[in-house]
Design an enzyme around this catalytic site. Structure first.
Site, PDB file in Angstrom:
ATOM      1  N   LYS A  93      10.515  23.360 -12.608  1.00  0.00           N
ATOM      2  CA  LYS A  93       9.486  22.319 -12.585  1.00  0.00           C
ATOM      3  C   LYS A  93       9.018  22.070 -11.144  1.00  0.00           C
ATOM      4  O   LYS A  93       7.808  21.932 -10.891  1.00  0.00           O
ATOM      5  CB  LYS A  93       9.997  21.020 -13.223  1.00  0.00           C
ATOM      6  CG  LYS A  93       8.936  19.941 -13.121  1.00  0.00           C
ATOM      7  CD  LYS A  93       8.993  18.873 -14.134  1.00  0.00           C
ATOM      8  CE  LYS A  93       7.792  17.944 -13.932  1.00  0.00           C
ATOM      9  NZ  LYS A  93       7.888  16.725 -14.681  1.00  0.00           N
ATOM     10  N   HIS A 109       3.394  14.540 -29.281  1.00  0.00           N
ATOM     11  CA  HIS A 109       2.779  13.210 -29.115  1.00  0.00           C
ATOM     12  C   HIS A 109       2.262  12.702 -30.454  1.00  0.00           C
ATOM     13  O   HIS A 109       2.355  11.501 -30.751  1.00  0.00           O
ATOM     14  CB  HIS A 109       1.662  13.251 -28.067  1.00  0.00           C
ATOM     15  CG  HIS A 109       2.196  13.421 -26.676  1.00  0.00           C
ATOM     16  ND1 HIS A 109       1.472  13.992 -25.662  1.00  0.00           N
ATOM     17  CD2 HIS A 109       3.398  13.104 -26.137  1.00  0.00           C
ATOM     18  CE1 HIS A 109       2.204  14.010 -24.549  1.00  0.00           C
ATOM     19  NE2 HIS A 109       3.379  13.479 -24.816  1.00  0.00           N
ATOM     20  N   ARG A 145       0.815  -1.231   0.000  1.00  0.00           N
ATOM     21  CA  ARG A 145       0.000   0.000   0.000  1.00  0.00           C
ATOM     22  C   ARG A 145       0.842   1.272   0.000  1.00  0.00           C
ATOM     23  O   ARG A 145       0.381   2.344   0.366  1.00  0.00           O
ATOM     24  CB  ARG A 145      -0.981   0.023   1.175  1.00  0.00           C
ATOM     25  CG  ARG A 145      -1.962  -1.130   1.130  1.00  0.00           C
ATOM     26  CD  ARG A 145      -3.251  -0.766   1.828  1.00  0.00           C
ATOM     27  NE  ARG A 145      -4.233  -1.804   1.625  1.00  0.00           N
ATOM     28  CZ  ARG A 145      -4.449  -2.806   2.457  1.00  0.00           C
ATOM     29  NH1 ARG A 145      -3.742  -2.901   3.557  1.00  0.00           N
ATOM     30  NH2 ARG A 145      -5.373  -3.695   2.192  1.00  0.00           N
ATOM     31  N   LYS A 191       5.130  12.079 -11.151  1.00  0.00           N
ATOM     32  CA  LYS A 191       4.310  11.256 -12.052  1.00  0.00           C
ATOM     33  C   LYS A 191       4.993   9.900 -12.195  1.00  0.00           C
ATOM     34  O   LYS A 191       6.164   9.823 -12.539  1.00  0.00           O
ATOM     35  CB  LYS A 191       4.182  11.916 -13.428  1.00  0.00           C
ATOM     36  CG  LYS A 191       3.163  13.042 -13.470  1.00  0.00           C
ATOM     37  CD  LYS A 191       2.914  13.506 -14.895  1.00  0.00           C
ATOM     38  CE  LYS A 191       1.918  14.649 -14.919  1.00  0.00           C
ATOM     39  NZ  LYS A 191       1.763  15.233 -16.260  1.00  0.00           N
ATOM     40  N   GLU A 204      13.812  19.500 -23.581  1.00  0.00           N
ATOM     41  CA  GLU A 204      12.921  19.698 -22.418  1.00  0.00           C
ATOM     42  C   GLU A 204      13.435  20.839 -21.532  1.00  0.00           C
ATOM     43  O   GLU A 204      12.655  21.563 -20.917  1.00  0.00           O
ATOM     44  CB  GLU A 204      12.788  18.407 -21.601  1.00  0.00           C
ATOM     45  CG  GLU A 204      11.972  17.307 -22.272  1.00  0.00           C
ATOM     46  CD  GLU A 204      10.446  17.526 -22.213  1.00  0.00           C
ATOM     47  OE1 GLU A 204       9.989  18.586 -21.757  1.00  0.00           O
ATOM     48  OE2 GLU A 204       9.717  16.619 -22.654  1.00  0.00           O
ATOM     49  N   HIS A 223       4.000  19.588 -26.554  1.00  0.00           N
ATOM     50  CA  HIS A 223       3.736  18.144 -26.441  1.00  0.00           C
ATOM     51  C   HIS A 223       2.516  17.661 -27.218  1.00  0.00           C
ATOM     52  O   HIS A 223       2.432  16.483 -27.553  1.00  0.00           O
ATOM     53  CB  HIS A 223       3.631  17.731 -24.972  1.00  0.00           C
ATOM     54  CG  HIS A 223       4.975  17.614 -24.315  1.00  0.00           C
ATOM     55  ND1 HIS A 223       5.839  18.688 -24.174  1.00  0.00           N
ATOM     56  CD2 HIS A 223       5.629  16.551 -23.772  1.00  0.00           C
ATOM     57  CE1 HIS A 223       6.946  18.285 -23.568  1.00  0.00           C
ATOM     58  NE2 HIS A 223       6.842  17.000 -23.313  1.00  0.00           N
ATOM     59  N   HIS A 251      12.096  11.581 -27.923  1.00  0.00           N
ATOM     60  CA  HIS A 251      11.046  12.422 -27.340  1.00  0.00           C
ATOM     61  C   HIS A 251      11.433  13.905 -27.464  1.00  0.00           C
ATOM     62  O   HIS A 251      10.626  14.735 -27.886  1.00  0.00           O
ATOM     63  CB  HIS A 251      10.824  12.047 -25.878  1.00  0.00           C
ATOM     64  CG  HIS A 251       9.769  12.877 -25.212  1.00  0.00           C
ATOM     65  ND1 HIS A 251       8.461  12.875 -25.623  1.00  0.00           N
ATOM     66  CD2 HIS A 251       9.842  13.766 -24.176  1.00  0.00           C
ATOM     67  CE1 HIS A 251       7.757  13.717 -24.867  1.00  0.00           C
ATOM     68  NE2 HIS A 251       8.578  14.266 -23.993  1.00  0.00           N
ATOM     69  N   ASN A 256       3.344  21.000 -20.750  1.00  0.00           N
ATOM     70  CA  ASN A 256       3.064  20.280 -21.997  1.00  0.00           C
ATOM     71  C   ASN A 256       3.341  21.141 -23.227  1.00  0.00           C
ATOM     72  O   ASN A 256       2.947  20.772 -24.331  1.00  0.00           O
ATOM     73  CB  ASN A 256       1.614  19.798 -22.020  1.00  0.00           C
ATOM     74  CG  ASN A 256       1.380  18.733 -20.967  1.00  0.00           C
ATOM     75  OD1 ASN A 256       2.302  17.998 -20.608  1.00  0.00           O
ATOM     76  ND2 ASN A 256       0.180  18.659 -20.442  1.00  0.00           N
ATOM     77  N   ARG A 311       0.244  23.189 -14.130  1.00  0.00           N
ATOM     78  CA  ARG A 311       1.174  22.131 -14.541  1.00  0.00           C
ATOM     79  C   ARG A 311       1.031  21.795 -16.022  1.00  0.00           C
ATOM     80  O   ARG A 311       1.954  21.282 -16.640  1.00  0.00           O
ATOM     81  CB  ARG A 311       0.976  20.881 -13.671  1.00  0.00           C
ATOM     82  CG  ARG A 311       2.037  19.821 -13.907  1.00  0.00           C
ATOM     83  CD  ARG A 311       2.072  18.755 -12.833  1.00  0.00           C
ATOM     84  NE  ARG A 311       3.098  17.767 -13.133  1.00  0.00           N
ATOM     85  CZ  ARG A 311       3.535  16.860 -12.289  1.00  0.00           C
ATOM     86  NH1 ARG A 311       3.038  16.794 -11.077  1.00  0.00           N
ATOM     87  NH2 ARG A 311       4.474  15.992 -12.649  1.00  0.00           N
ATOM     88  N   GLU A 339      -1.924  18.567 -11.709  1.00  0.00           N
ATOM     89  CA  GLU A 339      -2.193  19.067 -13.055  1.00  0.00           C
ATOM     90  C   GLU A 339      -3.642  19.531 -13.233  1.00  0.00           C
ATOM     91  O   GLU A 339      -4.333  19.163 -14.185  1.00  0.00           O
ATOM     92  CB  GLU A 339      -1.832  18.009 -14.116  1.00  0.00           C
ATOM     93  CG  GLU A 339      -1.610  18.637 -15.481  1.00  0.00           C
ATOM     94  CD  GLU A 339      -0.927  17.701 -16.471  1.00  0.00           C
ATOM     95  OE1 GLU A 339       0.108  17.101 -16.121  1.00  0.00           O
ATOM     96  OE2 GLU A 339      -1.436  17.598 -17.587  1.00  0.00           O
TER      97      GLU A 339
HETATM   98  N1  GLY Z   1       6.194  15.873 -17.880  1.00  0.00           N
HETATM   99  C1  GLY Z   1       5.239  16.839 -17.513  1.00  0.00           C
HETATM  100  C2  GLY Z   1       4.831  16.740 -16.081  1.00  0.00           C
HETATM  101  O1  GLY Z   1       5.472  16.100 -15.288  1.00  0.00           O
HETATM  102  O2  GLY Z   1       3.839  17.321 -15.717  1.00  0.00           O
END
Ligand code: GLY
Length: 350
Positions: free
Chosen positions: A220, A245, A115, A137, A179, A241, A260, A238, A234, A230
């Site tokens: 960041k 994508h 958990r 993330k 990035e 992106h 990428h 993107n 946040r 997000e």
């Molecule tokens: N890679 C974008 C984020 O972590 O929100």
């Protein structure tokens, strides 16, 4: 010298980003930890070996062959089974060493094992240092759907170490550089964007590179502190992106090799063209094209806009008819705009 930024969520410290020049600099961050389990990308075995030698609390290690195909629940099960077999308790801390695939996998496995146990990241690619390994993330792909399963849980720390980039291939370095430039397009204190372009074109010291990388990770970290899940700000991360994508999707269909960061660079140029066409920015496409080309990043999508529109249309269905575009007004400031794909493509082809 070690530097540190705290990620605070709802006024509470949720994690930190620490910087250092040498791998052994991770040891003080793990002082007092009795159950560290290292999950590492086999390509970064030399980094893992140095960590294991420097950190007394390491109780086990798991090597992965990091690949997009292996970013799956099967690998998460493999990691969690190994933790169980090694006797990892709820006090365990999982340390991920590798690029974004490894940090996503290990972070997710840790977050569901018993958990949830704590995890920390030692990213070994520039891309992971400035983006993937910061902000919590984690997750895996589900069939062909990228990052479909996962959670947002902050790592106890992300250690941004200059030494690990020593063996990073140039193309992977440039992928991360895209990035980093994206981050400074979003927030540009201390002229970081121009300094990064200069460093990437003319070269410079390792110390200056580390300062830029740490600054990008710091931007960041600030955004994540204000919007961890997000809900709004946040999304700015993107930038480029939506197009990237679509480019990556098309590349996968055709078996083309596009990193990428390369896709993000092309995507940022397309987003700048859209911003110029909408009057959000002026002359930004020309500026980014010149900068990215000088750095050695690709600036023109190899695929027709109509082809990219099809992939973007799929996103549109999921989001009620509109695509969330991130557009730069100028270097250091971006805005969010929702537009139908067809309108964006019309503006881009005018
Ligand atoms: N890679 C974008 C984020 O972590 O929100």
């Amino acid at each position: 010298m070690q530097k540190e930024i705290v990620i605070s969520i709802d006024g509470k410290a949720a994690g930190r980003v620490a910087g250092g020049s040498r791998i052994a600099g991770i040891a003080p961050l793990l002082a007092g930890e009795e159950e560290v389990f290292v999950v590492y990308d086999a390509n970064a075995d030399w980094v893992a070996a140095e960590v294991i030698a420097a950190v007394p609390g390491v109780r086990g290690s798991i090597a992965l062959e990091a690949s997009e195909a292996g970013k799956s629940m099967e690998t998460v099960l493999l990691i969690t089974r190994s933790l169980l077999e090694a006797g990892a308790s709820r006090k365990a801390l999982v340390l991920a060493i590798g690029g974004g695939i490894t940090t996503d996998l290990a972070g997710f496995a840790a977050s569901i094992y018993k958990r949830g146990v704590r995890y920390a990241n030692l990213p070994t690619t520039l891309l992971a240092q400035v983006d993937a390994a910061v902000g919590g993330k984690t997750g895996v792909n589900l069939d062909d759907y990228k990052n479909m399963l996962g959670v947002i849980v902050q790592p106890v720390f992300t250690f941004i170490c200059a030494e690990v980039l020593r063996t990073l291939p140039r193309r992977d370095f440039l992928s991360g550089a895209a990035e980093m430039l994206k981050t400074f397009l979003i927030e540009n204190q201390d002229d970081h964007y121009d300094r990064a372009v200069r460093w990437l074109t003319a070269g410079g010291s390792d110390a200056e590179r580390q300062e830029l990388v740490f600054a990008a990770a710091g931007v960041k970290a600030g955004i994540v502190s204000r919007d961890p899940f997000e809900a709004g700000e946040r999304r700015k991360l993107n930038l480029g992106h939506t197009f990237a994508h679509a480019i990556e999707h098309e590349a996968r269909q055709r078996g083309d090799d596009i990193t990428h960061g390369e896709a993000v660079a092309m995507g940022m140029v397309l987003a700048a063209r859209l911003g110029d066409a909408l009057g959000v920015s002026a002359g930004l496409e020309a500026r980014l094209t010149a900068d990215f080309a000088a750095v050695g990043l690709p600036v023109a999508s190899p695929y027709l806009l109509e082809t990219l529109a099809e992939a973007m249309d799929k996103d549109k269905k999921a989001e009620g008819g509109l695509v969330h575009f991130v557009l730069a007004e100028r270097i250091g400031s971006v805005v969010l705009r929702d537009l139908p794909v067809a309108e964006a493509i019309n503006l881009l082809t005018r």
